[in-house]
Design an enzyme around this catalytic site. Structure first.
Site, PDB file in Angstrom:
ATOM      1  N   GLY A   1      -5.818  -0.321 -10.044  1.00  0.00           N
ATOM      2  CA  GLY A   1      -6.980   0.146 -10.785  1.00  0.00           C
ATOM      3  C   GLY A   1      -7.173   1.639 -10.634  1.00  0.00           C
TER       4      GLY A   1
ATOM      5  N   GLY B   1     -10.522   8.862  -3.234  1.00  0.00           N
ATOM      6  CA  GLY B   1     -10.854   9.021  -4.641  1.00  0.00           C
ATOM      7  C   GLY B   1     -10.754  10.444  -5.152  1.00  0.00           C
TER       8      GLY B   1
ATOM      9  N   ASP C   1       2.408   0.345 -13.501  1.00  0.00           N
ATOM     10  CA  ASP C   1       1.042   0.835 -13.700  1.00  0.00           C
ATOM     11  C   ASP C   1       1.019   2.301 -14.126  1.00  0.00           C
ATOM     12  OD1 ASP C   1       1.882   0.909 -10.798  1.00  0.00           O
ATOM     13  OD2 ASP C   1       0.183   2.270 -10.697  1.00  0.00           O
TER      14      ASP C   1
END
Length: 497
Positions: free
Chosen positions: A102, A134, A264
């Protein structure tokens, strides 16, 4: 039109650019994403800006001076009308099923009426960060910004980059670095892994909804097709396979190494996606590995076309519940095996200035690639010098690149005979528009990154101007088109960013 501010419903000051937002991906529902705001970036400053991407979005001309947009593209203020979400996907990493992944440090702001999505990369932790912070660092953000626009300048399908903003906020990687955010732009950031996620988790309705979304908005010709007994999902797989085949031919022709071709990191639209440990070849070497983390060489330059097919096979497995029959899925993948070699052959002929295909062309191409590989001749410089040779027949600059000049002279005789069948001026013009003078070499990126760490961003702007028009001569910039320095071989590019 100037940028303005307004108060949003939640009381936060939003930035209004006049862009209309449609936010179609967010409308798919909570199974596809998690809604959350960006994490603010302390005391941001501009690092790099692409006026060309700003024009494509329809931003006002003065956006590069806007403090409001500096804050918005750093995650400190919302853009009026946007809906920020982190999307969920899964995937195979280095050939191994990794499960749920994700957007661990990216937030999709939404889609504008121009048909382009905006995404902030480095905007803070999400539910998919998997122990990460992040954030993105200045080093990798500058590289992605420049390479996105370099690939576009080369005519290769890619996500784009609007800007990079930086901050002195410390970020720990192998050492302490500083934070940055890249604003990425694309028609869609949907990956093979989005489909793998719903297939692996036995969510057929979500899988179908995602496939229908992609077909309706990006591949409408798959509806009502006569192929595959009218199966739109098989037609989708074939269309993605063909776009991916064309993309890989362009990568190989220009000498681009992606470095992390996980499922991905593969775009459903056939775009170059996720600029991590990428590299353009210096010396031509099919076995070159650009990613220091790729200890097995899975993603070596010469293996990229086969890896792309492997990834498409994974996508086919994910779509199989919708396609219904394995034979249809395999048939949909089959076109990759014909499109890729045909596309690559066409591009290599163009690099040689050849228009129509002739039987002797394949041996001519194979012959020069063998010579380049034997001596690790600089890929970009060779092809650019050969472009000038086709126009002026001066062999010395080309011969100077080789130790075995006898072998090269033998090849040049064959090339001259073949080139005599072409319009010479047209051939030279084709080559100069096909073989770039400027590419984003690792050492060029490293030099502007070192400057940027000292708050001097002039190198980023200067290099961007060259990379946006890589086929032009740009007098006065011969150094940027020259051989890499010896110290460039010590640059290690890994997955850490």
């Amino acid at each position: 039109m100037s940028v303005a501010t307004e108060v949003s419903l939640d009381g936060k000051t939003a930035v209004d650019t006049g862009l209309g937002w449609v936010n179609r991906y967010a409308a798919l529902g909570p199974a596809f994403h998690t809604a959350l705001p960006p994490q603010p970036l302390p005391a941001p400053y501009w690092v790099g800006q692409s006026r060309a991407v700003g024009r494509a979005l329809g931003l006002p001309e003065d956006w590069t001076h806007s403090q409001d947009l500096l804050q918005a593209f750093s995650g400190n203020r919302p853009l009026a009308g946007s809906q920020s979400v982190a999307t969920v996907y899964s995937g195979h990493q280095f050939g191994v099923w990794a499960g749920q992944l994700g957007d661990g440090r990216a937030l999709l702001l939404g889609e504008t009426e121009s048909g382009l999505e905006l995404q902030l990369k480095g905007a803070g932790r999400t539910p998919y960060s998997r122990m990460g912070d992040g954030r993105a660092v200045l080093r990798s953000s500058i590289r992605e910004f420049l390479c996105s626009e370099a690939m576009h300048g080369l005519g290769i399908p890619t996500t784009r980059a609007l800007c990079v903003t930086g901050s002195d906020a410390p970020i720990r990687r192998e050492e302490i670095e500083t934070a940055a955010v890249v604003t990425r732009v694309a028609p869609s950031f949907i990956r093979f892994g989005h489909f793998e996620h719903f297939a692996a988790n036995d969510q057929p309705e979500e899988l179908r909804r995602l496939a229908d979304f992609v077909i309706d908005h990006y591949y409408p010709a798959c509806r009502g097709t006569d192929k595959f007994a009218g199966n739109a999902y098989a037609a989708l797989l074939e269309a993605v396979s063909e776009r991916t085949a064309a993309l890989l031919a362009q990568w190989q022709a220009v000498g681009f190494c992606h470095g992390v071709m996980n499922t991905d990191n593969m775009s459903i639209l056939g775009l170059t996606l996720d600029y991590g440990p990428f590299q353009f070849l210096d010396g031509y070497n099919p076995a070159h590995i650009c990613n220091h983390s790729d200890t097995q060489g899975r993603y070596a330059y010469g293996r990229q076309p086969n890896i792309a097919y492997w990834n498409l096979f994974c996508l086919g497995q994910a779509l199989l519940p919708l396609i219904g029959e394995q034979e249809l899925a395999l048939a949909a993948l089959e076109s990759y095996k014909t499109v890729f070699p045909a596309e690559l052959e066409q591009r290599l002929r163009a690099k040689l200035g050849l228009q129509a295909s002739r039987p002797e062309d394949r041996a001519l191409v194979e012959g020069i690639l063998k010579l380049l590989a034997q001596e690790r001749v600089d890929h970009t410089i060779f092809w650019r010098r050969l472009s000038h040779y086709a126009g002026d027949a001066q062999a010395a600059p080309v011969r100077d690149l080789f130790l075995d000049r006898t072998a090269l002279d033998d090849w040049l005789k064959q090339y001259d005979a073949r080139l005599a069948l072409e319009d010479g001026a047209r051939a030279a013009a084709t080559m100069l528009g096909t073989n770039p003078k400027f590419i984003l070499r690792n050492h060029l990126g490293e030099l502007v990154i070192r400057q940027a760490r000292e708050k001097d961003f002039s190198g980023v702007a200067r290099l961007l101007a060259l990379l946006e028009n890589p086929y032009a001569e740009h007098p006065g910039h011969e150094a940027e088109a020259g051989f890499p320095p010896e110290w460039a071989t010590s640059i290690e590019i890994s997955c850490s960013s």
